[in-house]
Design a protein around this motif. Structure first.
Motif, PDB file in Angstrom:
ATOM      1  N   GLY A  16       1.266  -1.004  -0.225  1.00 51.42           N
ATOM      2  CA  GLY A  16      -0.271  -0.306   0.039  1.00 51.42           C
ATOM      3  C   GLY A  16       0.375   1.086   0.074  1.00 51.42           C
ATOM      4  N   SER A  17       0.214   2.266   0.088  1.00 50.75           N
ATOM      5  CA  SER A  17       0.970   3.585   0.047  1.00 50.75           C
ATOM      6  C   SER A  17      -0.193   4.059   1.479  1.00 50.75           C
ATOM      7  CB  SER A  17       0.531   3.981  -1.410  1.00 50.75           C
ATOM      8  OG  SER A  17       0.533   3.366  -2.683  1.00 50.75           O
ATOM      9  N   LEU A  18       0.979   5.348   1.781  1.00 47.65           N
ATOM     10  CA  LEU A  18       1.345   6.759   2.273  1.00 47.65           C
ATOM     11  C   LEU A  18       1.291   7.777   2.464  1.00 47.65           C
ATOM     12  CD1 LEU A  18       1.209   4.739   6.052  1.00 47.65           C
ATOM     13  CD2 LEU A  18      -1.016   6.039   4.987  1.00 47.65           C
ATOM     14  N   ARG A  19       0.905   9.055   2.436  1.00 43.39           N
ATOM     15  CA  ARG A  19       1.567   9.885   2.287  1.00 43.39           C
ATOM     16  C   ARG A  19       1.414  11.023   3.558  1.00 43.39           C
ATOM     17  NH1 ARG A  19      -0.616  15.725  -0.204  1.00 43.39           N
ATOM     18  NH2 ARG A  19       1.046  16.301  -1.771  1.00 43.39           N
ATOM     19  N   LEU A  20       2.870  11.131   3.642  1.00 41.67           N
ATOM     20  CA  LEU A  20       3.527  12.148   5.267  1.00 41.67           C
ATOM     21  C   LEU A  20       3.481  13.025   4.861  1.00 41.67           C
ATOM     22  CD1 LEU A  20       5.896   9.368   6.545  1.00 41.67           C
ATOM     23  CD2 LEU A  20       3.347   9.116   7.092  1.00 41.67           C
ATOM     24  N   GLY A  66      13.001   5.071  -5.644  1.00 43.10           N
ATOM     25  CA  GLY A  66      11.833   3.911  -6.520  1.00 43.10           C
ATOM     26  C   GLY A  66      10.797   3.906  -6.024  1.00 43.10           C
ATOM     27  N   ARG A  67      10.786   3.746  -4.675  1.00 43.59           N
ATOM     28  CA  ARG A  67       9.565   3.758  -3.759  1.00 43.59           C
ATOM     29  C   ARG A  67       8.737   4.607  -3.250  1.00 43.59           C
ATOM     30  NH1 ARG A  67       8.338   0.195   0.008  1.00 43.59           N
ATOM     31  NH2 ARG A  67      11.030   0.457   1.610  1.00 43.59           N
ATOM     32  N   PHE A  68      10.179   5.893  -2.591  1.00 42.91           N
ATOM     33  CA  PHE A  68       9.229   6.653  -1.761  1.00 42.91           C
ATOM     34  C   PHE A  68       9.896   7.924  -2.797  1.00 42.91           C
ATOM     35  CE2 PHE A  68       9.820   4.919   2.610  1.00 42.91           C
ATOM     36  CZ  PHE A  68       8.872   3.747   2.427  1.00 42.91           C
ATOM     37  N   GLN A  82       5.659  11.050   0.062  1.00 41.29           N
ATOM     38  CA  GLN A  82       4.640   9.613  -0.621  1.00 41.29           C
ATOM     39  C   GLN A  82       5.860   8.737  -0.817  1.00 41.29           C
ATOM     40  OE1 GLN A  82       1.578  10.637  -1.807  1.00 41.29           O
ATOM     41  NE2 GLN A  82       1.663   8.020  -2.197  1.00 41.29           N
ATOM     42  N   MET A  83       4.838   7.797   0.353  1.00 42.01           N
ATOM     43  CA  MET A  83       5.756   6.522   0.150  1.00 42.01           C
ATOM     44  C   MET A  83       4.623   5.187  -0.460  1.00 42.01           C
ATOM     45  SD  MET A  83       6.895   6.153   4.090  1.00 42.01           S
ATOM     46  CE  MET A  83       5.237   6.567   4.936  1.00 42.01           C
ATOM     47  N   ASN A  84       5.123   4.534  -1.476  1.00 39.48           N
ATOM     48  CA  ASN A  84       4.657   3.442  -2.474  1.00 39.48           C
ATOM     49  C   ASN A  84       5.161   2.259  -1.801  1.00 39.48           C
ATOM     50  OD1 ASN A  84       2.433   5.722  -3.535  1.00 39.48           O
ATOM     51  ND2 ASN A  84       4.533   6.213  -4.943  1.00 39.48           N
ATOM     52  N   SER A  85       4.306   1.010  -2.435  1.00 36.05           N
ATOM     53  CA  SER A  85       4.610  -0.613  -2.236  1.00 36.05           C
ATOM     54  C   SER A  85       5.681  -0.056  -1.270  1.00 36.05           C
ATOM     55  CB  SER A  85       6.017  -0.209  -2.968  1.00 36.05           C
ATOM     56  OG  SER A  85       4.834  -0.205  -4.340  1.00 36.05           O
ATOM     57  N   LEU A  86       4.804  -0.398   0.170  1.00 39.28           N
ATOM     58  CA  LEU A  86       5.400  -0.248   1.761  1.00 39.28           C
ATOM     59  C   LEU A  86       5.597  -1.947   1.912  1.00 39.28           C
ATOM     60  CD1 LEU A  86       3.082   2.426   2.873  1.00 39.28           C
ATOM     61  CD2 LEU A  86       5.477   2.426   3.109  1.00 39.28           C
ATOM     62  N   LYS A  87       6.491  -2.306   2.457  1.00 42.32           N
ATOM     63  CA  LYS A  87       6.827  -3.528   3.039  1.00 42.32           C
ATOM     64  C   LYS A  87       6.847  -3.534   4.514  1.00 42.32           C
ATOM     65  CE  LYS A  87      10.090  -3.856  -0.602  1.00 42.32           C
ATOM     66  NZ  LYS A  87      11.548  -3.753  -0.921  1.00 42.32           N
ATOM     67  N   THR A 125       2.804   1.971  10.108  1.00 45.39           N
ATOM     68  CA  THR A 125       2.893   0.299  10.691  1.00 45.39           C
ATOM     69  C   THR A 125       2.397   0.168   8.970  1.00 45.39           C
ATOM     70  OG1 THR A 125       2.284   0.584  12.928  1.00 45.39           O
ATOM     71  CG2 THR A 125       2.091  -1.568  11.379  1.00 45.39           C
ATOM     72  N   ALA A 126       3.196  -0.331   8.405  1.00 44.47           N
ATOM     73  CA  ALA A 126       3.047  -2.197   7.274  1.00 44.47           C
ATOM     74  C   ALA A 126       3.105  -3.100   7.565  1.00 44.47           C
ATOM     75  CB  ALA A 126       3.903  -1.410   5.728  1.00 44.47           C
ATOM     76  N   SER A 127       1.729  -4.121   7.325  1.00 45.48           N
ATOM     77  CA  SER A 127       0.999  -5.220   7.937  1.00 45.48           C
ATOM     78  C   SER A 127       1.701  -6.397   6.438  1.00 45.48           C
ATOM     79  CB  SER A 127       0.160  -5.621   8.504  1.00 45.48           C
ATOM     80  OG  SER A 127      -1.037  -5.359   7.128  1.00 45.48           O
ATOM     81  N   SER A 128       1.857  -7.496   6.495  1.00 44.29           N
ATOM     82  CA  SER A 128       2.636  -8.852   5.645  1.00 44.29           C
ATOM     83  C   SER A 128       0.969  -9.265   6.001  1.00 44.29           C
ATOM     84  CB  SER A 128       3.686  -9.337   5.516  1.00 44.29           C
ATOM     85  OG  SER A 128       3.388  -9.931   7.528  1.00 44.29           O
TER      86      SER A 128
END
Length: 128
Positions: A16-20, A66-68, A82-87, A125-128
């Protein structure tokens, strides 16, 4: 006094993605380099991304490249991440920071010691 207030953190599923956002006050925002750092439980605070005061150059940790994406709006005194493809390994408290940094040397922008104002942090928090 200088205040940096982060927002936009939360819980997302991996991928998922989040924007701080980080809203700054009490400083001449357009004169400051801005950085994002993070700290996971039991680990040291580490560099994530930074942007020059002009916004003409950006820097990223290899783990997020490449993700942020970091950006800034000097008219709004705000810096974004901008945070994409969160792990799951991106899970941490994220802090924004401001510092007077001249030039374009990569190592300067990664150095926590060159930032003299910090926000209170926002949990991601990025949950698996």
């Amino acid at each position: 006094q200088v205040q940096l207030v982060e927002s936009g953190g939360g819980l997302v599923q991996a991928g998922g993605s989040l924007r701080l956002s980080c809203a700054a006050s009490g400083l001449t925002f357009s004169s400051y380099a801005m950085g994002w750092f993070r700290q996971a439980p039991g680990k040291e605070r580490e560099f994530v991304a930074a942007i020059t005061w002009r916004g003409d150059s950006t820097y990223y940790a290899d783990s997020v490249k490449g993700r942020f994406t970091i950006s800034r709006d000097n008219a709004k005194n705000t810096v974004y991440l901008q945070m994409n493809s969160l792990k799951p390994e991106d899970t941490a408290v994220y802090y924004c920071a401001a510092g007077i940094i001249a030039g374009y040397r990569d190592s300067y922008y990664r150095n926590l010691g060159l930032y003299d104002s910090w926000g209170q942090g926002t949990q991601v928090t990025a949950s698996s």
